[in-house]
Write a protein that holds these residues in place. Structure first.
Motif, PDB file in Angstrom:
ATOM      1  N   LYS A  38      -9.501  -8.723 -72.256  1.00 41.53           N
ATOM      2  CA  LYS A  38      -8.121  -8.811 -71.794  1.00 41.53           C
ATOM      3  C   LYS A  38      -8.025  -9.623 -70.585  1.00 41.53           C
ATOM      4  CE  LYS A  38      -7.086  -5.672 -74.768  1.00 41.53           C
ATOM      5  NZ  LYS A  38      -7.746  -5.897 -75.996  1.00 41.53           N
ATOM      6  N   ILE A  39      -7.254 -10.696 -70.812  1.00 39.11           N
ATOM      7  CA  ILE A  39      -7.358 -11.930 -69.580  1.00 39.11           C
ATOM      8  C   ILE A  39      -6.336 -11.535 -68.718  1.00 39.11           C
ATOM      9  CG2 ILE A  39      -6.885 -14.288 -69.146  1.00 39.11           C
ATOM     10  CD1 ILE A  39      -8.222 -14.684 -72.281  1.00 39.11           C
ATOM     11  N   ILE A  40      -6.540 -11.905 -67.485  1.00 42.69           N
ATOM     12  CA  ILE A  40      -5.680 -11.798 -66.472  1.00 42.69           C
ATOM     13  C   ILE A  40      -5.662 -13.169 -65.724  1.00 42.69           C
ATOM     14  CG2 ILE A  40      -5.113 -10.810 -64.119  1.00 42.69           C
ATOM     15  CD1 ILE A  40      -6.406  -8.169 -65.088  1.00 42.69           C
ATOM     16  N   GLN A  41      -4.649 -13.904 -65.688  1.00 41.58           N
ATOM     17  CA  GLN A  41      -4.492 -15.066 -64.916  1.00 41.58           C
ATOM     18  C   GLN A  41      -4.438 -15.090 -63.600  1.00 41.58           C
ATOM     19  OE1 GLN A  41      -1.103 -17.990 -64.771  1.00 41.58           O
ATOM     20  NE2 GLN A  41      -1.974 -19.090 -66.415  1.00 41.58           N
ATOM     21  N   VAL A  42      -5.259 -15.863 -63.139  1.00 43.12           N
ATOM     22  CA  VAL A  42      -5.275 -15.883 -61.324  1.00 43.12           C
ATOM     23  C   VAL A  42      -5.260 -17.555 -60.995  1.00 43.12           C
ATOM     24  CG1 VAL A  42      -6.633 -13.753 -60.899  1.00 43.12           C
ATOM     25  CG2 VAL A  42      -7.727 -15.756 -61.204  1.00 43.12           C
ATOM     26  N   PRO A  43      -4.560 -17.510 -59.883  1.00 41.88           N
ATOM     27  CA  PRO A  43      -4.331 -18.912 -59.308  1.00 41.88           C
ATOM     28  C   PRO A  43      -5.661 -19.641 -59.105  1.00 41.88           C
ATOM     29  CG  PRO A  43      -3.256 -17.545 -57.707  1.00 41.88           C
ATOM     30  CD  PRO A  43      -3.758 -16.773 -59.182  1.00 41.88           C
ATOM     31  N   CYS A  44      -6.564 -18.887 -58.718  1.00 39.80           N
ATOM     32  CA  CYS A  44      -8.025 -19.381 -58.403  1.00 39.80           C
ATOM     33  C   CYS A  44      -8.668 -18.098 -58.417  1.00 39.80           C
ATOM     34  CB  CYS A  44      -7.870 -20.014 -56.829  1.00 39.80           C
ATOM     35  SG  CYS A  44      -9.449 -20.421 -56.139  1.00 39.80           S
ATOM     36  N   THR A  45     -10.039 -18.229 -58.744  1.00 40.90           N
ATOM     37  CA  THR A  45     -10.899 -17.031 -58.612  1.00 40.90           C
ATOM     38  C   THR A  45     -11.059 -16.504 -56.983  1.00 40.90           C
ATOM     39  OG1 THR A  45     -13.000 -18.288 -58.507  1.00 40.90           O
ATOM     40  CG2 THR A  45     -12.177 -17.604 -60.658  1.00 40.90           C
ATOM     41  N   GLY A  46     -10.600 -17.263 -56.152  1.00 44.01           N
ATOM     42  CA  GLY A  46     -10.698 -16.948 -54.734  1.00 44.01           C
ATOM     43  C   GLY A  46      -9.851 -15.879 -54.654  1.00 44.01           C
ATOM     44  N   ARG A  47      -8.694 -15.637 -55.399  1.00 46.11           N
ATOM     45  CA  ARG A  47      -7.898 -14.655 -55.493  1.00 46.11           C
ATOM     46  C   ARG A  47      -8.423 -13.285 -55.670  1.00 46.11           C
ATOM     47  NH1 ARG A  47      -5.103 -11.052 -54.204  1.00 46.11           N
ATOM     48  NH2 ARG A  47      -3.142 -10.978 -54.401  1.00 46.11           N
ATOM     49  N   VAL A  48      -9.410 -13.378 -56.467  1.00 46.74           N
ATOM     50  CA  VAL A  48     -10.032 -12.063 -56.962  1.00 46.74           C
ATOM     51  C   VAL A  48     -10.885 -11.430 -55.744  1.00 46.74           C
ATOM     52  CG1 VAL A  48     -11.500 -10.946 -58.558  1.00 46.74           C
ATOM     53  CG2 VAL A  48     -10.223 -12.968 -59.248  1.00 46.74           C
ATOM     54  N   ASP A  49     -10.287 -10.083 -55.583  1.00 49.42           N
ATOM     55  CA  ASP A  49     -11.248  -9.486 -54.604  1.00 49.42           C
ATOM     56  C   ASP A  49     -12.209  -8.439 -54.947  1.00 49.42           C
ATOM     57  OD1 ASP A  49     -10.711  -8.963 -51.268  1.00 49.42           O
ATOM     58  OD2 ASP A  49     -10.886  -6.819 -52.076  1.00 49.42           O
ATOM     59  N   MET A  50     -13.256  -8.074 -54.011  1.00 46.38           N
ATOM     60  CA  MET A  50     -13.940  -7.141 -54.545  1.00 46.38           C
ATOM     61  C   MET A  50     -13.638  -5.767 -55.104  1.00 46.38           C
ATOM     62  SD  MET A  50     -17.270  -7.474 -51.605  1.00 46.38           S
ATOM     63  CE  MET A  50     -17.854  -5.863 -52.085  1.00 46.38           C
ATOM     64  N   LEU A  51     -12.247  -5.412 -54.353  1.00 42.46           N
ATOM     65  CA  LEU A  51     -11.637  -4.383 -54.673  1.00 42.46           C
ATOM     66  C   LEU A  51     -10.883  -4.320 -56.106  1.00 42.46           C
ATOM     67  CD1 LEU A  51      -9.736  -3.142 -51.527  1.00 42.46           C
ATOM     68  CD2 LEU A  51     -11.685  -1.979 -52.638  1.00 42.46           C
ATOM     69  N   HIS A  52     -10.508  -5.547 -56.443  1.00 41.21           N
ATOM     70  CA  HIS A  52      -9.992  -5.726 -58.005  1.00 41.21           C
ATOM     71  C   HIS A  52     -11.185  -5.261 -58.926  1.00 41.21           C
ATOM     72  CE1 HIS A  52      -7.245  -8.768 -56.080  1.00 41.21           C
ATOM     73  NE2 HIS A  52      -6.694  -7.312 -56.330  1.00 41.21           N
ATOM     74  N   LEU A  53     -12.540  -5.726 -58.706  1.00 47.81           N
ATOM     75  CA  LEU A  53     -13.467  -5.620 -59.709  1.00 47.81           C
ATOM     76  C   LEU A  53     -14.022  -4.300 -59.506  1.00 47.81           C
ATOM     77  CD1 LEU A  53     -15.675  -8.669 -58.509  1.00 47.81           C
ATOM     78  CD2 LEU A  53     -13.938  -8.591 -60.522  1.00 47.81           C
ATOM     79  N   LEU A  54     -14.175  -3.575 -58.394  1.00 47.93           N
ATOM     80  CA  LEU A  54     -14.596  -2.280 -58.314  1.00 47.93           C
ATOM     81  C   LEU A  54     -13.530  -1.376 -59.067  1.00 47.93           C
ATOM     82  CD1 LEU A  54     -16.026  -2.101 -54.821  1.00 47.93           C
ATOM     83  CD2 LEU A  54     -17.411  -1.960 -56.958  1.00 47.93           C
ATOM     84  N   LYS A  55     -12.134  -1.450 -58.832  1.00 45.82           N
ATOM     85  CA  LYS A  55     -11.058  -0.791 -59.446  1.00 45.82           C
ATOM     86  C   LYS A  55     -11.137  -0.919 -60.989  1.00 45.82           C
ATOM     87  CE  LYS A  55      -7.252   1.774 -58.509  1.00 45.82           C
ATOM     88  NZ  LYS A  55      -7.524   3.216 -58.054  1.00 45.82           N
ATOM     89  N   ALA A  56     -11.326  -1.895 -61.507  1.00 42.31           N
ATOM     90  CA  ALA A  56     -11.381  -2.177 -62.847  1.00 42.31           C
ATOM     91  C   ALA A  56     -12.386  -1.138 -63.432  1.00 42.31           C
ATOM     92  CB  ALA A  56     -11.570  -3.354 -62.979  1.00 42.31           C
ATOM     93  N   GLU A  73     -15.770 -27.910 -58.186  1.00 34.68           N
ATOM     94  CA  GLU A  73     -14.465 -28.484 -58.515  1.00 34.68           C
ATOM     95  C   GLU A  73     -13.379 -27.605 -58.658  1.00 34.68           C
ATOM     96  OE1 GLU A  73     -14.781 -30.101 -62.673  1.00 34.68           O
ATOM     97  OE2 GLU A  73     -16.633 -31.273 -61.892  1.00 34.68           O
ATOM     98  N   CYS A  74     -13.451 -26.487 -57.678  1.00 34.99           N
ATOM     99  CA  CYS A  74     -12.393 -25.623 -57.280  1.00 34.99           C
ATOM    100  C   CYS A  74     -11.284 -26.416 -56.776  1.00 34.99           C
ATOM    101  CB  CYS A  74     -12.552 -24.431 -56.448  1.00 34.99           C
ATOM    102  SG  CYS A  74     -11.678 -23.472 -55.778  1.00 34.99           S
ATOM    103  N   HIS A  75      -9.858 -26.149 -57.225  1.00 35.46           N
ATOM    104  CA  HIS A  75      -8.775 -26.575 -56.753  1.00 35.46           C
ATOM    105  C   HIS A  75      -8.483 -26.295 -55.329  1.00 35.46           C
ATOM    106  CE1 HIS A  75      -8.545 -27.852 -60.789  1.00 35.46           C
ATOM    107  NE2 HIS A  75      -7.418 -28.524 -60.625  1.00 35.46           N
ATOM    108  N   PHE A  76      -8.958 -25.104 -54.807  1.00 31.26           N
ATOM    109  CA  PHE A  76      -8.916 -24.874 -53.520  1.00 31.26           C
ATOM    110  C   PHE A  76      -9.960 -24.672 -52.701  1.00 31.26           C
ATOM    111  CE2 PHE A  76      -5.434 -23.022 -56.253  1.00 31.26           C
ATOM    112  CZ  PHE A  76      -4.436 -23.098 -55.699  1.00 31.26           C
ATOM    113  N   ILE A  77     -11.054 -25.722 -53.201  1.00 32.64           N
ATOM    114  CA  ILE A  77     -12.143 -26.077 -52.289  1.00 32.64           C
ATOM    115  C   ILE A  77     -13.221 -25.245 -52.751  1.00 32.64           C
ATOM    116  CG2 ILE A  77     -13.408 -27.056 -50.279  1.00 32.64           C
ATOM    117  CD1 ILE A  77     -10.535 -28.546 -50.940  1.00 32.64           C
TER     118      ILE A  77
END
Ligand code: FES
Length: 149
Positions: A38-56, A73-77
């Motif tokens: 199941k895919i969750i779109q994020v604006p950049c992977t930098g937006r993903v927090d450790m808590l998101h992963l642990l909560k999942a 090549e990250c658009h947010f450096i």
């Protein structure tokens, strides 16, 4: 040991500039990949927090992965580089908790890599299937069943 009839539930945090676009491309190319993801779109992977992963994982996902732009090549450096470190830290925490680190992974790809997107989804599903169900979920179900009896 592979559990019969086990269909892993896997969450994928996909950067909209690369992995999500690669997923679109995979769809346009009519490439098959498991519906377990199941895919969750994020604006950049930098937006993903450790808590998101642990909560999942805590909520019962059998596997979680983050798919971001190629390194450099990250658009947010350096969002993907920061998240690479977060994923490594989460994997370490999982091991300390007695949970297989491979339930959480990170991948890098470009928007042109539709086949790689499908390959990653297939690879992750197979790996998590081999690991079996998330034991946290199993414990949770057992506790709930006990409470109902
Ligand atoms: Fe894709 Fe940062 S913009 S990982």
């Amino acid at each position: 040991m592979i559990e019969k009839n086990f269909e892993p539930q896997i969450l994928a945090f996909c950067c909209k500039y690369c992995a999500y676009a690669a997923g679109d491309l995979a769809g346009s190319m009519r490439l098959d990949y498991p519906s377990n993801v199941k895919i969750i779109q994020v604006p950049c992977t930098g937006r993903v927090d450790m808590l998101h992963l642990l909560k999942a994982i805590e909520e019962g996902a059998d596997g979680v992965y983050v798919a971001g732009c190629l390194e450099g090549e990250c658009h947010f450096i350096e969002g993907n580089l920061k998240t690479k470190k977060k994923v490594a830290a989460v994997r370490k925490l999982l091991v300390e908790a007695g949970i297989a680190a491979d339930r959480v992974r990170m991948f890098n790809l470009s928007s042109a890599m539709g086949p790689r997107f499908a390959e990653i989804a297939t690879e992750m599903t197979a790996a998590v299937r081999r690991l079996g169900p998330n034991t946290i979920r199993k414990v949770d179900i057992a506790v709930k069943e006990k409470m109902l009896t």
